[in-house]
Design a protein around this motif. Structure first.
Motif, mmCIF file in Angstrom:
data_model
loop_
_atom_site.group_PDB
_atom_site.id
_atom_site.type_symbol
_atom_site.label_atom_id
_atom_site.label_comp_id
_atom_site.label_asym_id
_atom_site.label_seq_id
_atom_site.Cartn_x
_atom_site.Cartn_y
_atom_site.Cartn_z
ATOM 1 N N ASN A 116 0.862 -1.193 0.000
ATOM 2 C CA ASN A 116 0.000 0.000 0.000
ATOM 3 C C ASN A 116 0.898 1.242 0.000
ATOM 4 O OD1 ASN A 116 -1.891 2.007 0.466
ATOM 5 N ND2 ASN A 116 -3.079 0.773 1.887
ATOM 6 N N ASP A 119 -2.074 5.481 -0.448
ATOM 7 C CA ASP A 119 -2.958 6.115 0.536
ATOM 8 C C ASP A 119 -2.368 6.114 1.941
ATOM 9 O OD1 ASP A 119 -4.652 6.335 -1.579
ATOM 10 O OD2 ASP A 119 -5.889 4.627 -1.049
ATOM 11 N N LEU A 120 -1.829 4.981 2.359
ATOM 12 C CA LEU A 120 -1.307 4.868 3.726
ATOM 13 C C LEU A 120 -0.141 5.830 3.946
ATOM 14 C CD1 LEU A 120 -1.866 3.302 6.300
ATOM 15 C CD2 LEU A 120 -0.268 1.540 5.518
ATOM 16 N N PHE A 317 -11.442 2.883 2.532
ATOM 17 C CA PHE A 317 -10.655 1.725 2.930
ATOM 18 C C PHE A 317 -11.199 1.103 4.215
ATOM 19 C CE2 PHE A 317 -6.828 -0.041 5.090
ATOM 20 C CZ PHE A 317 -6.643 -1.113 4.236
ATOM 21 N N ALA A 389 -1.122 -4.142 -0.786
ATOM 22 C CA ALA A 389 -1.994 -3.131 -1.382
ATOM 23 C C ALA A 389 -3.440 -3.620 -1.456
ATOM 24 C CB ALA A 389 -1.505 -2.772 -2.784
ATOM 25 N N GLN A 390 -4.355 -2.712 -1.202
ATOM 26 C CA GLN A 390 -5.771 -3.029 -1.318
ATOM 27 C C GLN A 390 -6.135 -3.408 -2.754
ATOM 28 O OE1 GLN A 390 -8.310 0.248 -0.423
ATOM 29 N NE2 GLN A 390 -10.187 -0.945 -0.405
ATOM 30 N N TYR A 416 -3.125 -5.899 8.230
ATOM 31 C CA TYR A 416 -3.567 -4.571 8.652
ATOM 32 C C TYR A 416 -3.827 -4.513 10.157
ATOM 33 C CZ TYR A 416 -3.637 -2.692 3.983
ATOM 34 O OH TYR A 416 -3.248 -2.228 2.751
#
Length: 436
Positions: A116, A119-120, A317, A389-390, A416
């Motif tokens: 990820n 975004d993270l 998310f 990654a999502q 996560y």
């Protein structure tokens, strides 16, 4: 040098902010404030509008001719991290192949390789990027550096990574097609077969007879003119048209290649436009030089819209995490799923951070990365500390005939849950290291 306590506090604050934003999204989704179709619309808004605006706004002001050479470092480390992940994923597939379900084998390669990285990292940047050990305004530079890092990620993911998801479910697509054909095939009784065939035969004869005879009577027979069959002579203006048509066809084929298409997605286009504004002489002062720039309203609008990208992505998310499902029966039948979960978790959240930090510090000691480029060093190190990654979950669901992703969901849920501890520890160490 800042104390380790200060670094731990800054890291904890950043990670807790991410957790709270994700938790708010999950709570809003579960309480019915928005549903799955709305989440899909929000995701489209994020990808097609907000994140391109963010990439443009930050790169237009943060990238300068002085730091352009450091973009090579970002691409090199991005490719290096992805290559290491591919190697580890391939080893896991070789080791666990016989103890994994058939639709969850090669999928391990992208799950191990792609983190990820967007975004993270962006959410953490907005918390720590403008505070010591960084300078005021370094957060904007960090966003631009992340955008460059993601360019290599996008090219590799969409040109080769998606093939692993497709390969794992190819047999399911065949089985699904066979099952549908068997359900659709209904035997016709013998006594009804002639009744079914006879009307069809008559109708074909009735339809063919009059039409064909009418055609024969109405179409006159003319002698074949050989000159009419030959192509017309090449006119002077037809050659440029043919060349233009050939070039257009070549361009269409080239842009359909996954590697080229991934470069042309909207977030990357936002980055390229920002680099154009930042690096082409005379363009920057017109758009983003100051509030008095003639076109500053365009930059202000993009910056304003882009500021909503990270909060929205964290909300989506968090909501998506509440929709993940696992299959306990499959875990008993295939013990390799648990081994894969633990192996990927240890690799991505423990071994990869150690390797990333060590590689960056070795590059600093070797003189390849300047020691005073703290934001560059921070991005290169923190990008090695993120979970899967999502996008891997989204692609698994997309290619599965029934939209399932239970094994990938389990692997990601474990990561996560653990990353709030490992990411806090990694971030604390990195901030303390950069404070020197």
């Amino acid at each position: 040098m800042a104390s380790i306590g200060t670094s731990i506090f800054a890291a904890t604050r950043a990670v807790l902010k991410v957790a709270l934003a994700c938790g708010t999204g999950a709570l809003a989704f579960k309480s019915g404030m928005f549903d799955a179709p709305s989440m899909k619309v929000m995701s489209g808004l994020y990808v097609r509008l907000l994140i391109p605006c963010l990439m443009f706004a930050k790169s237009a002001v943060a990238i300068t001719p002085a730091n352009v050479p450091y973009l090579v470092h970002l691409v090199a480390f991005s490719v290096g991290y992805l290559a290491l992940g591919h190697v580890v994923g391939a080893v896991l597939v070789w080791w666990l192949r016989d103890s994994l379900p058939r639709h969850f084998r090669r999928t391990l390669i992208p799950v191990a390789a792609f983190g990820n990285h967007g975004d993270l990292i962006l959410s953490i940047l907005y918390t720590v990027g403008d505070s010591p050990p960084f300078r005021k305004g370094d957060a904007a530079l960090g966003v631009a550096l992340v955008a460059v890092f993601l360019t290599a990620f996008n090219v590799i993911f969409f040109s080769s990574g998606v093939g692993h998801f497709q390969a794992d479910v190819a047999h399911l697509e065949v089985e699904e097609a066979v099952e549908l054909s068997l359900r659709a095939a209904t035997p016709v009784p013998e006594e009804d077969e002639e009744d079914v065939k006879r009307p069809a035969s008559r109708s074909r004869d009735d339809a063919a007879g009059p039409s064909s005879s009418a055609a024969e009577s109405t179409i006159p027979l003319v002698p074949l003119d050989e000159s009419a069959a030959s192509p017309p002579p090449l006119r002077p203006h037809s050659l440029p048209r043919r060349i233009a048509a050939s070039l257009s066809a070549f361009f269409r084929r080239a842009t359909q290649h996954p590697a080229i298409a991934s470069l042309m997605n909207l977030p990357n286009l936002g980055l390229f436009l920002g680099l154009f504004v930042a690096l082409v002489p005379g363009v920057g002062p017109l758009v983003a030089g100051s509030k008095s720039a003639p076109l500053s309203f365009l930059y202000d609008a993009a910056d304003f819209l882009g500021s909503a990208a990270v909060p929205l992505s964290m909300t989506i998310f968090g909501a998506s995490l509440t929709t993940l499902e696992t299959d306990a029966a499959a875990w008993r039948e295939f013990p390799g799923i648990l081994r894969a979960l633990v192996a990927v978790l240890v690799f991505r959240l423990v071994l990869m951070p150690v390797a990333g930090v060590a590689a960056v510090e070795a590059a600093v000691r070797g003189g390849w990365i300047p020691r005073d480029q703290k934001m560059l060093r921070f991005i290169l190190m923190i990008e090695a500390c993120v979970p899967t990654a999502q996008l891997c979950l989204i692609m698994t669901k997309f290619y599965h005939p029934r939209g399932e992703a239970k094994e990938v969901a389990a692997v990601m849920l474990a990561q996560y849950a653990a990353c709030f501890v490992t990411l806090t520890a990694s971030l604390s160490f990195i901030l303390n290291l950069l404070s020197d």
